[in-house]
Motif scaffolding. Structure first.
Motif, PDB file in Angstrom:
ATOM      1  N   ASP A  97       0.847  -1.187   0.000  1.00 34.76           N
ATOM      2  CA  ASP A  97       0.000   0.000   0.000  1.00 34.76           C
ATOM      3  C   ASP A  97       0.883   1.237   0.000  1.00 34.76           C
ATOM      4  O   ASP A  97       2.004   1.226   0.526  1.00 34.76           O
ATOM      5  CB  ASP A  97      -0.910   0.014   1.240  1.00 34.76           C
TER       6      ASP A  97
ATOM      7  N   GLU B 206      -9.428   1.589   5.787  1.00 38.15           N
ATOM      8  CA  GLU B 206     -10.306   0.708   5.021  1.00 38.15           C
ATOM      9  C   GLU B 206      -9.507  -0.185   4.080  1.00 38.15           C
ATOM     10  O   GLU B 206      -9.876  -1.329   3.838  1.00 38.15           O
ATOM     11  CB  GLU B 206     -11.325   1.547   4.233  1.00 38.15           C
ATOM     12  N   ARG B 207      -8.419   0.362   3.546  1.00 36.33           N
ATOM     13  CA  ARG B 207      -7.580  -0.448   2.650  1.00 36.33           C
ATOM     14  C   ARG B 207      -6.722  -1.434   3.432  1.00 36.33           C
ATOM     15  O   ARG B 207      -6.549  -2.583   3.016  1.00 36.33           O
ATOM     16  CB  ARG B 207      -6.666   0.465   1.831  1.00 36.33           C
ATOM     17  N   LEU B 208      -6.160  -0.993   4.555  1.00 38.17           N
ATOM     18  CA  LEU B 208      -5.177  -1.809   5.269  1.00 38.17           C
ATOM     19  C   LEU B 208      -5.801  -2.884   6.151  1.00 38.17           C
ATOM     20  O   LEU B 208      -5.225  -3.968   6.316  1.00 38.17           O
ATOM     21  CB  LEU B 208      -4.273  -0.920   6.128  1.00 38.17           C
TER      22      LEU B 208
ATOM     23  N   ILE C 115      -4.340  -7.915   3.352  1.00 36.54           N
ATOM     24  CA  ILE C 115      -3.200  -7.036   3.633  1.00 36.54           C
ATOM     25  C   ILE C 115      -2.490  -7.458   4.917  1.00 36.54           C
ATOM     26  O   ILE C 115      -1.248  -7.558   4.959  1.00 36.54           O
ATOM     27  CB  ILE C 115      -3.652  -5.575   3.738  1.00 36.54           C
TER      28      ILE C 115
ATOM     29  N   SER D 226      -7.662  -5.398   6.263  1.00 37.21           N
ATOM     30  CA  SER D 226      -8.280  -6.524   5.565  1.00 37.21           C
ATOM     31  C   SER D 226      -7.449  -7.769   5.832  1.00 37.21           C
ATOM     32  O   SER D 226      -6.256  -7.683   6.133  1.00 37.21           O
ATOM     33  CB  SER D 226      -8.344  -6.263   4.058  1.00 37.21           C
TER      34      SER D 226
ATOM     35  N   PRO E 161      -9.987   6.326   5.088  1.00 34.82           N
ATOM     36  CA  PRO E 161      -9.818   5.566   3.845  1.00 34.82           C
ATOM     37  C   PRO E 161      -8.592   4.662   3.838  1.00 34.82           C
ATOM     38  O   PRO E 161      -8.633   3.573   3.247  1.00 34.82           O
ATOM     39  CB  PRO E 161      -9.720   6.666   2.773  1.00 34.82           C
ATOM     40  N   VAL E 162      -7.510   5.082   4.470  1.00 32.90           N
ATOM     41  CA  VAL E 162      -6.310   4.237   4.510  1.00 32.90           C
ATOM     42  C   VAL E 162      -6.579   2.998   5.360  1.00 32.90           C
ATOM     43  O   VAL E 162      -6.199   1.882   5.000  1.00 32.90           O
ATOM     44  CB  VAL E 162      -5.090   5.006   5.051  1.00 32.90           C
TER      45      VAL E 162
END
Length: 317
Positions: free
Chosen positions: A36, A122-124, A129, A126, A119-120
């Motif tokens: 990321d 939400e990406r990380l 990740i 998971s 938002p970061v």
């Protein structure tokens, strides 16, 4: 309030040449970067956020070697205590490395804090990740045990948070710990090359507020414990030097406990009913400090505690 998450890997104190620490750290940052954009830049610690942002560095082996030679990152006898911030506000993360102990009573570590919201996050946050983050740590540092989970779940499930004794959203077990038994759905088991095994409890975000998640974690913990896979790192290392001890027994090792909240690197002393010794990553307090409340200097004596203020965003300081 959003749960706070972290990832970390841990191993009994292991003294190596400085070049090895730089090589391992470089491998970790290199494996982290493609996951990321939040992991694509790193800043050295400073007295303010603004100053820290002027201290960006490339986390390659040569640069890290130079940083590790700085006196402020030395804790004596070749021990390294280093932390780097990704320079972000809402998506802040801190990578912390503590390694190089000559003592069998010490747990070395590599940890990574993760943003709790935005938002970061939400990406990380998971399964994909975090599995890759723990894998990057495992392949770089050759740890004995690792985890990625929420701070709340860790605190609720483990009174002392001894490394090696509990499970999280993602758990790593070194190969020499033993064979992982069959686990209930939806748990996923993945081999990390020839190093060890990664156990992922749920494909969706694991939370301590979900009773089904908590029940699944407890069931998996029971199965792994029954298979003899969940043992304190220190107790296992101590048995090498004291083979006459029964499995799970702890040598008497006194030590005073420094103040602080329960952090990712937390663990208690070898004394069965003694005070806690902690590696401080104050995620829940008013600041972020790195403490070294984990080293009984001179054998079973007291502890050497150092706190260093890091230039980090207000929400974790």
């Amino acid at each position: 309030m959003a749960e706070k998450y972290y990832a970390g890997t841990y191993w009994p104190g292991r003294h190596e040449p400085m070049e090895a620490y730089a090589r391992r750290a470089g491998s970790f940052f290199r494996r982290l970067a493609p996951l990321d954009g939040a992991f694509s830049q790193w800043c050295e610690q400073a007295s303010s956020q603004e100053e820290a942002r002027t201290r960006r560095f490339e986390p390659d082996e040569e640069t890290l070697m130079g940083l590790f030679h700085k006196e402020k990152y030395h804790q004596g006898a070749g021990d390294i205590a280093f932390a780097a911030w990704n320079g972000m506000g809402e998506g802040n993360s801190v990578a912390s490395i503590s390694c190089g102990s000559r003592s069998r009573h010490v747990v070395d570590r590599c940890t990574l804090t993760l943003p709790p919201h935005g938002p970061v996050a939400e990406r990380l946050l998971s399964a994909s990740i975090l599995s890759q983050v723990v894998s990057a740590m495992a392949l770089s540092w050759d740890p004995e045990w690792g985890i990625a989970t929420s701070v709340t779940h860790r605190d609720n499930s483990s009174e002392f948070a001894d490394p090696g004794t509990f499970v999280g959203w993602v758990t790593y077990l070194a190969r020499h710990r033993g064979t992982v038994p069959p686990l209930p759905a939806p748990v996923r088991i993945e081999q990390i090359e020839d190093k060890g095994t990664l156990i992922v409890l749920t494909p969706e975000r694991f939370t301590a507020s979900n009773p089904e998640h908590v029940a699944l974690a407890e069931r998996v913990r029971e199965l792994l414990d029954r298979a003899g896979l969940l043992k304190p790192l220190q107790a296992q290392r101590a048995l090498e030097a004291a083979p006459g001890l029964a499995v799970g027994a702890r040598p008497n090792c006194s030590g005073s406990a420094p103040p602080g909240s329960s952090p990712p690197g937390a663990f208690r002393s070898l004394q069965a009913e003694g005070p806690r010794q902690r590696q401080h990553l104050h995620l829940d307090g008013a600041r972020f400090t790195q403490g070294r409340g984990r080293r009984p200097r001179g054998g079973a004596g007291g502890e050497h505690v150092v706190h260093q203020q890091h230039a980090l965003p207000r929400d974790i300081r």
